[in-house]
Design an enzyme around this catalytic site. Structure first.
Site, PDB file in Angstrom:
ATOM      1  N   LYS A  36      -9.427 -16.513  -6.133  1.00  0.00           N
ATOM      2  CA  LYS A  36      -9.784 -16.086  -4.860  1.00  0.00           C
ATOM      3  C   LYS A  36     -10.846 -15.013  -4.763  1.00  0.00           C
ATOM      4  O   LYS A  36     -11.950 -14.800  -4.204  1.00  0.00           O
ATOM      5  CB  LYS A  36      -8.659 -15.851  -4.177  1.00  0.00           C
ATOM      6  CG  LYS A  36      -8.915 -15.260  -2.664  1.00  0.00           C
ATOM      7  CD  LYS A  36      -7.573 -15.737  -1.713  1.00  0.00           C
ATOM      8  CE  LYS A  36      -6.473 -14.803  -1.953  1.00  0.00           C
ATOM      9  NZ  LYS A  36      -6.560 -13.456  -1.203  1.00  0.00           N
ATOM     10  N   SER A  37     -10.449 -13.792  -5.724  1.00  0.00           N
ATOM     11  CA  SER A  37     -11.386 -12.891  -5.677  1.00  0.00           C
ATOM     12  C   SER A  37     -12.583 -13.019  -6.166  1.00  0.00           C
ATOM     13  O   SER A  37     -13.687 -12.731  -5.564  1.00  0.00           O
ATOM     14  CB  SER A  37     -10.992 -11.655  -6.656  1.00  0.00           C
ATOM     15  OG  SER A  37      -9.629 -11.316  -6.202  1.00  0.00           O
ATOM     16  N   ARG A  41     -16.485 -13.364  -3.961  1.00  0.00           N
ATOM     17  CA  ARG A  41     -17.783 -12.652  -4.552  1.00  0.00           C
ATOM     18  C   ARG A  41     -18.810 -13.501  -4.800  1.00  0.00           C
ATOM     19  O   ARG A  41     -20.207 -13.118  -4.537  1.00  0.00           O
ATOM     20  CB  ARG A  41     -17.269 -11.801  -5.781  1.00  0.00           C
ATOM     21  CG  ARG A  41     -16.415 -10.775  -5.251  1.00  0.00           C
ATOM     22  CD  ARG A  41     -15.670  -9.948  -6.398  1.00  0.00           C
ATOM     23  NE  ARG A  41     -14.961  -8.725  -6.123  1.00  0.00           N
ATOM     24  CZ  ARG A  41     -13.556  -8.400  -5.512  1.00  0.00           C
ATOM     25  NH1 ARG A  41     -13.066  -9.809  -5.195  1.00  0.00           N
ATOM     26  NH2 ARG A  41     -13.245  -7.305  -5.323  1.00  0.00           N
ATOM     27  N   ARG A 137      -3.981  -5.077  10.038  1.00  0.00           N
ATOM     28  CA  ARG A 137      -4.092  -4.546   8.501  1.00  0.00           C
ATOM     29  C   ARG A 137      -5.139  -3.199   8.762  1.00  0.00           C
ATOM     30  O   ARG A 137      -5.896  -3.389   9.403  1.00  0.00           O
ATOM     31  CB  ARG A 137      -4.769  -5.246   7.742  1.00  0.00           C
ATOM     32  CG  ARG A 137      -3.496  -6.486   7.404  1.00  0.00           C
ATOM     33  CD  ARG A 137      -3.788  -7.508   6.326  1.00  0.00           C
ATOM     34  NE  ARG A 137      -4.046  -6.762   4.945  1.00  0.00           N
ATOM     35  CZ  ARG A 137      -4.484  -7.603   3.745  1.00  0.00           C
ATOM     36  NH1 ARG A 137      -4.745  -9.012   3.985  1.00  0.00           N
ATOM     37  NH2 ARG A 137      -4.455  -7.016   2.695  1.00  0.00           N
ATOM     38  N   ASP A 337      -0.581  -8.385  -6.534  1.00  0.00           N
ATOM     39  CA  ASP A 337      -0.368  -9.530  -5.603  1.00  0.00           C
ATOM     40  C   ASP A 337       0.992 -10.249  -6.069  1.00  0.00           C
ATOM     41  O   ASP A 337       1.237 -11.326  -5.336  1.00  0.00           O
ATOM     42  CB  ASP A 337      -1.408 -10.592  -5.363  1.00  0.00           C
ATOM     43  CG  ASP A 337      -2.660  -9.940  -4.565  1.00  0.00           C
ATOM     44  OD1 ASP A 337      -2.104  -9.159  -3.640  1.00  0.00           O
ATOM     45  OD2 ASP A 337      -3.849 -10.408  -4.860  1.00  0.00           O
ATOM     46  N   ARG A 368       4.814  -6.621   2.678  1.00  0.00           N
ATOM     47  CA  ARG A 368       5.420  -7.326   1.759  1.00  0.00           C
ATOM     48  C   ARG A 368       6.694  -6.691   1.259  1.00  0.00           C
ATOM     49  O   ARG A 368       7.666  -7.361   0.680  1.00  0.00           O
ATOM     50  CB  ARG A 368       4.428  -7.691   0.501  1.00  0.00           C
ATOM     51  CG  ARG A 368       3.616  -8.758   1.087  1.00  0.00           C
ATOM     52  CD  ARG A 368       2.843  -9.170  -0.379  1.00  0.00           C
ATOM     53  NE  ARG A 368       2.044 -10.210  -0.010  1.00  0.00           N
ATOM     54  CZ  ARG A 368       0.707 -10.568  -0.492  1.00  0.00           C
ATOM     55  NH1 ARG A 368       0.280  -9.894  -1.512  1.00  0.00           N
ATOM     56  NH2 ARG A 368      -0.009 -11.432   0.146  1.00  0.00           N
ATOM     57  N   ARG A 411       1.894 -15.735   0.171  1.00  0.00           N
ATOM     58  CA  ARG A 411       2.585 -15.336  -1.115  1.00  0.00           C
ATOM     59  C   ARG A 411       4.233 -15.251  -0.935  1.00  0.00           C
ATOM     60  O   ARG A 411       4.811 -15.584  -2.028  1.00  0.00           O
ATOM     61  CB  ARG A 411       2.061 -14.176  -1.853  1.00  0.00           C
ATOM     62  CG  ARG A 411       0.462 -14.293  -2.299  1.00  0.00           C
ATOM     63  CD  ARG A 411       0.154 -13.409  -3.178  1.00  0.00           C
ATOM     64  NE  ARG A 411      -1.329 -13.363  -3.390  1.00  0.00           N
ATOM     65  CZ  ARG A 411      -2.249 -14.253  -3.950  1.00  0.00           C
ATOM     66  NH1 ARG A 411      -1.833 -15.152  -4.450  1.00  0.00           N
ATOM     67  NH2 ARG A 411      -3.561 -13.916  -3.779  1.00  0.00           N
TER      68      ARG A 411
HETATM   69  C1  S3P Z   1      -8.853  -8.134  -3.922  1.00  0.00           C
HETATM   70  C2  S3P Z   1      -7.899  -6.812  -4.106  1.00  0.00           C
HETATM   71  C3  S3P Z   1      -6.600  -6.558  -3.574  1.00  0.00           C
HETATM   72  C4  S3P Z   1      -5.639  -7.803  -3.671  1.00  0.00           C
HETATM   73  C5  S3P Z   1      -6.513  -9.015  -2.923  1.00  0.00           C
HETATM   74  C6  S3P Z   1      -7.682  -9.363  -3.508  1.00  0.00           C
HETATM   75  C7  S3P Z   1      -9.837  -8.203  -4.240  1.00  0.00           C
HETATM   76  O1  S3P Z   1      -6.688  -5.811  -2.452  1.00  0.00           O
HETATM   77  O2  S3P Z   1      -4.388  -7.539  -3.199  1.00  0.00           O
HETATM   78  O3  S3P Z   1      -5.539  -9.862  -2.823  1.00  0.00           O
HETATM   79  O4  S3P Z   1     -10.463  -9.404  -4.358  1.00  0.00           O
HETATM   80  O5  S3P Z   1     -10.639  -7.358  -4.080  1.00  0.00           O
HETATM   81  P1  S3P Z   1      -6.586  -4.202  -2.531  1.00  0.00           P
HETATM   82  O6  S3P Z   1      -7.921  -3.748  -2.802  1.00  0.00           O
HETATM   83  O7  S3P Z   1      -6.255  -4.075  -1.102  1.00  0.00           O
HETATM   84  O8  S3P Z   1      -5.705  -3.640  -3.556  1.00  0.00           O
END
Ligand code: S3P
Length: 462
Positions: A36-37, A41, A137, A337, A368, A411
């Site tokens: 996902k990250s 990006r 959030r 996560d 969570r 999750r």
């Molecule tokens: C992510 C960073 C994390 C993670 C999220 C994805 C990212 O969050 O929990 O699922 O892709 O940069 P935080 O930066 O708030 O820790």
């Protein structure tokens, strides 16, 4: 691609309850969706490059699709060519056009926060919105550094939350920013904004968080240096206003999604599975390290580098010999996560698992820490919260029950469904609809391995 429509009330459609029950040994070889990250990006960097970026293995979950829509609304051409295959025709750093409607990020913290950084580097005004979970959030953590760089917050809900409107200045000021939280989202927002500022933008983090943004900046031709900072931290320096060159991206499989079949294989007797092509970037593998310390059998096969990331096939076998451990707070960024699913595995281990320093869990898609504690209570697992630490009393077995409240959190839903696969009684969760944000193929993939999971649709179980 059309601009996102605003669906700020929540996930479209009615809640979908589901039940997971005692399953036979899990067997087979599977591939979980793209990370996902990296998926978010890749679309963003494609937008900021001049010319065509080709992406393969993109996660086609709702979170990422909302980022794709936002990129299109800001002027990029974003096109789906086939399953996981996408092309982005970018507009270049500073080349975004003003969107004519609010950008709706749905459930996605990453998409919304990173795109705030992107918008900051352009003299445009954009409104950011999301579902009820995202509207709760904290966004101040992003707005603070962006305001220091000259961004104007025109409008925001109480406490700087969504919906909010940002106006990027003509000339962004580069800053040196020490992040108050180990967060790749804060780091990435500042660095993405820094692309639009002249001179050097410096981001300091006391605990290293996932480094996909830094890797991708280098991949696309920006000048970026990363130095150690203190015992666990990093200092990232970026030279602003580069011309980013389009580069092909192959998205590796998401270790945070792999965590669920991994957990299932560890708790269902007789299981032996392989998950192919999983990213094993050391800043993402805290869960696998912890599980090995607990005595889990997880082997990295065919270790290789794909698309600039370390990747391996994971072979996971049930041994029935898991013991509780203490997870140090400094490991949290590399498994942030994965605590909900670790809490479930800990219940099937023998002895106490103590997870330290979980304050950031309170501001994820749900609180969570509270959601995990309530879920454990609902399925008969002894546990307690001490300050920001969670302690789970593992008895080697779980009685089951529910329904577990999932609070619009993918999750939580996946973790407690996995909990049911070896429980004495089935585990029920109240809504699996949000699983589509990150792992749309979760149910068929788990069923293919042998998991017994039933979803209640309006017409009955399917
Ligand atoms: C992510 C960073 C994390 C993670 C999220 C994805 C990212 O969050 O929990 O699922 O892709 O940069 P935080 O930066 O708030 O820790």
């Amino acid at each position: 691609m059309e601009a996102a429509t605003t669906d700020a009330g929540g996930h479209a459609g009615a809640p979908m309850p589901a039940r997971a029950g005692l399953s036979p040994a899990l067997k087979g070889t599977v591939r979980v969706p793209g990370d996902k990250s990296v998926s978010h990006r890749s679309l963003i960097f494609g937008t900021l490059a001049v010319g065509e970026t080709r992406i393969s293995g993109l996660l086609e979950g709702e979170d990422v699709l909302n980022t794709a829509k936002a990129c299109a609304a800001l002027g990029a051409t974003v096109e789906r060519l086939g399953e996981g295959e996408w092309r982005v025709e970018g507009v270049g750093v500073g080349g975004l056009t003003q969107p004519d409607a609010p950008l709706d990020f749905g459930n996605a913290g990453t998409g919304s926060r990173l795109m705030m950084g992107v918008v900051a580097g352009n003299p445009i005004t954009a409104t950011f919105d999301g579902d009820a979970s995202l509207r709760r959030r904290p966004m101040r953590r992003i707005l603070d550094p962006l305001e220091q760089m000259g961004v104007e917050v025109m409008d925001a809900a109480e406490g700087g939350r969504l919906p909010l409107t940002l106006k990027g200045p003509r000339d962004l000021v580069p800053i040196t920013y020490e992040s108050p939280v180990a967060s790749a989202q804060i780091k990435s927002a500042v660095l993405l904004a820094g692309l639009g500022a002249p001179g050097e933008t410096v981001l300091i983090e006391r605990e290293a968080s996932r480094d996909h943004t830094e890797r991708m900046l280098t991949h696309f031709g920006a000048e970026v240096t990363v130095e150690p900072y203190g015992t666990h931290g990093r200092k990232v320096t970026l030279k602003g206003r580069p011309e980013l060159k389009p580069r092909p991206i192959a998205v590796p499989a998401d270790p945070s999604s792999a965590a669920f079949p991994v957990a299932a294989a560890l708790i269902v007797p007789g299981s032996d599975i392989v998950i192919e092509g999983v990213m094993v970037n050391p800043l993402r593998t805290g869960l696998f390290i912890t599980l090995k310390q607990m005595g889990a059998s997880i082997d990295y096969l065919n270790e290789r580098v794909e698309g600039g990331e370390d990747v391996a096939d994971l072979r996971v076998r049930h041994t029935g010999r898991l013991t509780g451990v203490e997870v140090p707070a400094e490991r949290a960024p590399s498994m942030i996560d994965e605590y909900p699913i670790l809490a479930v595995i800990a219940a099937y281990a023998q002895g106490t698992t103590r997870m330290n320093g979980l304050s950031e869990l309170r501001v994820k898609e749900s609180d969570r820490l509270a959601a995990v504690a309530d879920g454990l209570a609902a399925i008969g697992v002894a546990h307690r919260i001490e300050g920001d630490d969670l302690l789970v009393e593992g008895k080697g077995s779980v009685s089951g029950g529910g329904p577990v409240a999932t609070h619009m959190d993918h999750r939580i839903a996946m973790s407690f469904l996995v909990a049911g696969l070896a429980a004495a009684n089935a585990v029920e969760v109240d809504d699996v609809a949000f699983i589509a944000t990150s792992f749309p193929s979760f149910l068929p993939l788990m069923k293919r391995l042998g998991a017994v999971i039933e979803v209640d649709t309006a017409g009955g179980a399917r």
